[in-house]
Every structure is written in C-alpha cells, then in structure tokens.
Design a protein around this motif. Structure first.
Motif, PDB file in Angstrom:
ATOM      1  N   LYS A  77       0.819  -1.213   0.000  1.00 10.07           N
ATOM      2  CA  LYS A  77       0.000   0.000   0.000  1.00 10.07           C
ATOM      3  C   LYS A  77       0.857   1.270   0.000  1.00 10.07           C
ATOM      4  CE  LYS A  77      -3.326  -2.926   0.553  1.00 10.07           C
ATOM      5  NZ  LYS A  77      -4.064  -3.404  -0.611  1.00 10.07           N
ATOM      6  N   ILE A  78       2.139   1.149  -0.305  1.00  3.95           N
ATOM      7  CA  ILE A  78       3.013   2.317  -0.250  1.00  3.95           C
ATOM      8  C   ILE A  78       2.585   3.365  -1.270  1.00  3.95           C
ATOM      9  CG2 ILE A  78       4.765   1.482  -1.875  1.00  3.95           C
ATOM     10  CD1 ILE A  78       6.861   2.570   0.137  1.00  3.95           C
ATOM     11  N   GLN A  79       2.003   2.926  -2.397  1.00  3.99           N
ATOM     12  CA  GLN A  79       1.485   3.878  -3.370  1.00  3.99           C
ATOM     13  C   GLN A  79       0.348   4.697  -2.765  1.00  3.99           C
ATOM     14  OE1 GLN A  79       2.528   4.244  -6.966  1.00  3.99           O
ATOM     15  NE2 GLN A  79       1.523   6.151  -6.395  1.00  3.99           N
ATOM     16  N   ASN A  80      -0.479   4.059  -1.919  1.00  6.95           N
ATOM     17  CA  ASN A  80      -1.575   4.780  -1.271  1.00  6.95           C
ATOM     18  C   ASN A  80      -1.057   5.868  -0.354  1.00  6.95           C
ATOM     19  OD1 ASN A  80      -2.922   2.760  -2.565  1.00  6.95           O
ATOM     20  ND2 ASN A  80      -4.062   2.033  -0.795  1.00  6.95           N
ATOM     21  N   LEU A  81       0.058   5.594   0.343  1.00 10.68           N
ATOM     22  CA  LEU A  81       0.674   6.593   1.212  1.00 10.68           C
ATOM     23  C   LEU A  81       1.132   7.793   0.403  1.00 10.68           C
ATOM     24  CD1 LEU A  81       2.057   7.629   3.825  1.00 10.68           C
ATOM     25  CD2 LEU A  81       4.024   6.203   3.220  1.00 10.68           C
ATOM     26  N   VAL A  82       1.810   7.553  -0.685  1.00  7.57           N
ATOM     27  CA  VAL A  82       2.305   8.639  -1.537  1.00  7.57           C
ATOM     28  C   VAL A  82       1.139   9.436  -2.119  1.00  7.57           C
ATOM     29  CG1 VAL A  82       3.538   9.122  -3.690  1.00  7.57           C
ATOM     30  CG2 VAL A  82       4.493   7.495  -2.046  1.00  7.57           C
ATOM     31  N   ASN A  83       0.102   8.731  -2.561  1.00 13.20           N
ATOM     32  CA  ASN A  83      -1.066   9.418  -3.127  1.00 13.20           C
ATOM     33  C   ASN A  83      -1.754  10.317  -2.100  1.00 13.20           C
ATOM     34  OD1 ASN A  83      -0.576   8.050  -5.484  1.00 13.20           O
ATOM     35  ND2 ASN A  83      -2.252   6.593  -5.247  1.00 13.20           N
ATOM     36  N   ALA A  84      -1.716   9.906  -0.828  1.00  9.72           N
ATOM     37  CA  ALA A  84      -2.419  10.654   0.212  1.00  9.72           C
ATOM     38  C   ALA A  84      -1.716  11.967   0.558  1.00  9.72           C
ATOM     39  CB  ALA A  84      -2.561   9.787   1.467  1.00  9.72           C
ATOM     40  N   TYR A  85      -0.393  12.032   0.355  1.00 14.29           N
ATOM     41  CA  TYR A  85       0.354  13.193   0.822  1.00 14.29           C
ATOM     42  C   TYR A  85       0.953  14.054  -0.289  1.00 14.29           C
ATOM     43  CZ  TYR A  85       0.160  11.895   5.764  1.00 14.29           C
ATOM     44  OH  TYR A  85      -0.272  11.622   7.035  1.00 14.29           O
ATOM     45  N   LEU A  86       0.967  13.573  -1.524  1.00 10.07           N
ATOM     46  CA  LEU A  86       1.624  14.321  -2.600  1.00 10.07           C
ATOM     47  C   LEU A  86       0.641  14.671  -3.703  1.00 10.07           C
ATOM     48  CD1 LEU A  86       4.991  12.341  -3.041  1.00 10.07           C
ATOM     49  CD2 LEU A  86       4.559  14.369  -1.632  1.00 10.07           C
ATOM     50  N   ASP A  87       0.765  15.889  -4.227  1.00  8.31           N
ATOM     51  CA  ASP A  87       0.072  16.276  -5.455  1.00  8.31           C
ATOM     52  C   ASP A  87       0.937  15.873  -6.639  1.00  8.31           C
ATOM     53  OD1 ASP A  87      -2.366  17.387  -4.608  1.00  8.31           O
ATOM     54  OD2 ASP A  87      -1.380  19.270  -4.059  1.00  8.31           O
ATOM     55  N   ASN A  88       0.281  15.417  -7.716  1.00  8.20           N
ATOM     56  CA  ASN A  88       0.990  14.841  -8.865  1.00  8.20           C
ATOM     57  C   ASN A  88       1.964  13.753  -8.398  1.00  8.20           C
ATOM     58  OD1 ASN A  88      -0.246  16.563 -10.791  1.00  8.20           O
ATOM     59  ND2 ASN A  88       1.185  18.196 -10.232  1.00  8.20           N
ATOM     60  N   PRO A  89       1.460  12.770  -7.656  1.00  2.26           N
ATOM     61  CA  PRO A  89       2.351  11.746  -7.102  1.00  2.26           C
ATOM     62  C   PRO A  89       2.970  10.876  -8.189  1.00  2.26           C
ATOM     63  CG  PRO A  89       0.064  11.078  -6.845  1.00  2.26           C
ATOM     64  CD  PRO A  89       0.039  12.494  -7.362  1.00  2.26           C
ATOM     65  N   PRO A  90       4.206  10.464  -8.008  1.00  2.00           N
ATOM     66  CA  PRO A  90       4.828   9.543  -8.969  1.00  2.00           C
ATOM     67  C   PRO A  90       4.321   8.126  -8.741  1.00  2.00           C
ATOM     68  CG  PRO A  90       6.322   9.938  -7.153  1.00  2.00           C
ATOM     69  CD  PRO A  90       5.120  10.825  -6.912  1.00  2.00           C
ATOM     70  N   LEU A  91       4.533   7.266  -9.724  1.00  2.00           N
ATOM     71  CA  LEU A  91       4.342   5.828  -9.502  1.00  2.00           C
ATOM     72  C   LEU A  91       5.501   5.339  -8.664  1.00  2.00           C
ATOM     73  CD1 LEU A  91       3.230   4.576 -13.033  1.00  2.00           C
ATOM     74  CD2 LEU A  91       1.804   4.814 -10.990  1.00  2.00           C
ATOM     75  N   ILE A  92       5.202   4.489  -7.664  1.00  2.00           N
ATOM     76  CA  ILE A  92       6.255   4.062  -6.752  1.00  2.00           C
ATOM     77  C   ILE A  92       6.085   2.592  -6.421  1.00  2.00           C
ATOM     78  CG2 ILE A  92       4.916   4.782  -4.716  1.00  2.00           C
ATOM     79  CD1 ILE A  92       7.610   5.610  -3.446  1.00  2.00           C
ATOM     80  N   SER A  93       7.187   1.898  -6.303  1.00  3.01           N
ATOM     81  CA  SER A  93       7.150   0.491  -5.896  1.00  3.01           C
ATOM     82  C   SER A  93       8.281   0.232  -4.919  1.00  3.01           C
ATOM     83  CB  SER A  93       7.282  -0.435  -7.109  1.00  3.01           C
ATOM     84  OG  SER A  93       8.559  -0.291  -7.718  1.00  3.01           O
ATOM     85  N   TYR A  94       8.068  -0.746  -4.052  1.00  2.00           N
ATOM     86  CA  TYR A  94       9.094  -1.169  -3.100  1.00  2.00           C
ATOM     87  C   TYR A  94       9.319  -2.658  -3.328  1.00  2.00           C
ATOM     88  CZ  TYR A  94      11.744  -1.602   1.263  1.00  2.00           C
ATOM     89  OH  TYR A  94      12.745  -1.821   2.183  1.00  2.00           O
TER      90      TYR A  94
END
Length: 385
Positions: A77-94
């Motif tokens: 769910k790390i993408q959900n974290l980034v989406n919640a706090y950033l505008d124009n969030p990047p795609l992210i994977s761990y």
C-alpha cells in the motif's frame, strides 16, 4: 527484464548519492518524522527525474556502501501513502532484493520512483514540512525550492545505461533457481513454475494439508515459513516465518492468500489477510494486484480494556527491568497480537505503544520482537488500504 540485484550493485558502484538515487540504512514510515522524510525524498527524486526512473536503496551503510540489509518489507500500500500526501504523485514500488550473504529475513530494499512528468509537491502539512512545498535534489540532498521551479531532464541517458547493464540472462536465471532450491531451502519443500516461457517463480515452505476442499476436490495445502522469489528479477515477493499462506497457480497467474493467527484466551483462528495475484502477459510484462480481504475479529470492550491495561503494565515492568512471573512471561509472548486486536477494535494508542516500545521489546526477546513487527505490518496494511 532487469535483474534488480545487478541494478542495486550498479547504482552503488556508479557514484555517491546524486540526483537520481539515494541510499538509506533503513526506512521508518511508521513514525511521523520518518514518513515526512521519506515523502520529501520521493518528491525531490520525482521532480529531478521527470523522464526516467529514480531510486532509493535501503539497507546500505552511508559511509562505505556496505550492504547490511534491512527487514523484509511487503507494504503493497506504499502507493496509497504517496497518493495521500503528494500532489501529482509519482508511480512508486518497493521491492525486496535478496543478497546471498545476508541472513534470513534480511534483504536490500529498492524503491523505484517514476514521475508522471508534472511538478510534484506536498499536499498537506506533515512534521515540519508545509503543504505546497516543492523539493528537488541538490547533489545528495533533497532541498526545498521556492523560485525558478522547473523540472529538467538531465539523467535519462545515465539511468538508461545503468538499467541496460542490469539486464538479466539465462545463466543468471538458472543459477538463481538452482541456488533457491539446492542451497537456500534444501530442508524445505520447494517448487518452481515457468510462466509464458519467460518468468520463473520459486517458492518454498513447510506444507500442511487440511481437510478442506481445494482445487479439483483435493485437500487444501498451506505453507508456513514461506519464501517466494521472482527469479528473473531477483525480487523476493514474500517472506514470513510466522504466517500461513495458500498458493494457487494456473498458466497465467501466481496468487497467494496470507492468513494471520489471532484470538484471545487460547481461542485463536486463522483470518485471511490479503490476496496478491501476479498476472503474466505474453508481451514480457506482468502486473501485480493486491486485495485486502481482512475482517478483524470484534471483542467485548470491557474485556479488551482489561487486556490493554495488562499489556501496559507488562511494558512498564520490562522497561524498568523488573522480574516477571511465569504467567506474565506467557502474556508477553502474546502481547503484540493482543495489542493488534486492541488496535483493530478502536484502541488508537495500541499501535503507538508497539512503535514506542519496539526497541525495548527487541532487547527483551527477539521472538516477541518478530511478532511485534508482524503486528505493525498488519496495521500498516489496514491503515493504507
């Protein structure tokens, strides 16, 4: 396909931290400060690399690039974290990358960040960073910027070269399969399956058959002490010494359903937590989807207040170095799981207790500490679902 172990080696060998990659000993996104710093670096790397991937390598000493490893981290769910706090969030994977010299459960974490080509910024306040802040990489530092804000492509060719040198080949794939089955897990039941004539998935664990109808009427098989790797990319997909996992495959997909053991007063049962399905395509690509299917058990609030207060007393005794009775030692073994139940039933401070006392628990008992990390992992998944 990119061999992620080679990619990590090439990143570390290329140069010191720079505008397209960062390195960390560990990530701590469970606490507000650690979460804020992580988001700052993601924002800065995305803005500094609008047309190529950027990376954070986790589990490496800053001074000399020694690979020390970090705990396996499967927060899908790390993408959900980034989406919640950033505008124009990047795609992210761990991704969790195994290295031969690291002990079981330790891997190198690889965070891959892909900008959407637009300026990324903080959406809201977190820790000491204000909503609307924009960050860029300045050498090895992620710095705020308030004027002359333009995203520029300066690293595409360099990163493309690094990724090209990390391409996989058949020798690396075969070596990976043989090493997984004959060396890493020679004492466990191991399997491999080839998908679309390109991808190889290996898995190992202790099997347990139960009298439940499975595929084609056969008994259901569960695995514990599970390790699953996508060999082509040297990515560890799943690792657990505690939970039980059901594995299903067909010609196109590989799926796992993870179960967690929860309960009070010796009345415990397995609850399905999450299903992860990897779908392999004919064009040499694959897609990974995760679905949280967890329905937490609900208990009487009076009973949970008693459990919660008892746990608090035990933590204070451990903190002060006081001796514990045999019954109290048994309660400590169950402490992470019972705090987890409390947290899932509305006790907001229960998670904070686990975070606050994790170092004390680690010094007290390593097996209890392993259970604590599992409880925090479940809470993280539920929170960002």
């Amino acid at each position: 396909m990119i061999n992620k172990r080679l990619l990590v080696k090439n990143l570390l060998a290329h140069n010191d931290e720079n505008s397209f990659y960062d390195k960390k000993r560990f990530l701590n996104i469970g606490e507000r400060e650690g979460k804020a710093k992580f988001l700052k670096h993601v924002c800065a790397l995305a803005n500094s690399n609008p047309n190529n991937n950027s990376f954070i390598v986790v589990g490496v000493e800053d001074e000399d690039n020694t690979i020390i490893g970090t705990d396996f981290f499967d927060d899908s769910k790390i993408q959900n974290l980034v989406n919640a706090y950033l505008d124009n969030p990047p795609l992210i994977s761990y991704e969790n990358i195994p290295f031969p010299h690291l002990p079981d459960g330790k891997v190198v974490g690889l965070v891959t960040i892909r900008s959407n080509g637009k300026l990324c910024s903080l959406r809201r306040n977190i820790w000491k960073y204000y909503g609307g802040s924009v960050f860029f990489r300045d050498g090895s530092m992620s710095m705020p910027k308030v004027f002359d804000i333009k995203i520029k492509d300066v690293n595409s060719q360099v990163v493309a070269g690094i990724e090209q040198h990390a391409r996989n080949n058949i020798e690396l794939t075969l070596d990976g399969v043989i090493d997984f089955i004959n060396n890493k897990h020679r004492n466990l039941e191991s399997h491999y399956k080839v998908f679309k004539e390109q991808f190889v998935v290996c898995w190992a664990g202790i099997t347990k058959k139960v009298n439940e109808p499975g595929e084609n009427g056969a008994e259901k098989v569960y695995y514990s002490r599970v390790d699953i790797e996508l060999i082509n990319e040297q990515v560890r997909l799943f690792y657990s010494a505690l939970d039980e996992v059901e594995i299903k495959t067909d010609d196109n997909t590989f799926s796992t359903t993870e179960y967690i053991h929860l309960g009070l007063n010796h009345q415990r049962k397995y609850y399905p937590l999450e299903t992860v399905t990897i779908t392999f395509n004919d064009n040499g690509s694959y897609k990974m989807d995760s679905t949280l299917i967890f329905e937490p058990p609900q208990y009487d609030k009076k009973l949970l207040h008693h459990v919660y207060n008892t746990n608090n007393v035990l933590l204070e005794k451990i903190k002060k170095g006081m001796s514990l009775s045999a019954a109290e030692k048994k309660d400590v073994e169950n402490l992470p799981a019972t705090y987890l139940i409390c947290a899932l039933n509305g006790f907001e401070d229960a998670r904070e207790k686990l975070e606050k006392y994790r170092k004390i628990i680690k010094e007290y008992d390593r097996s209890v500490y392993a259970s604590l990390k599992e409880s925090l992992r479940v809470l993280r998944k539920v929170k960002y679902s």
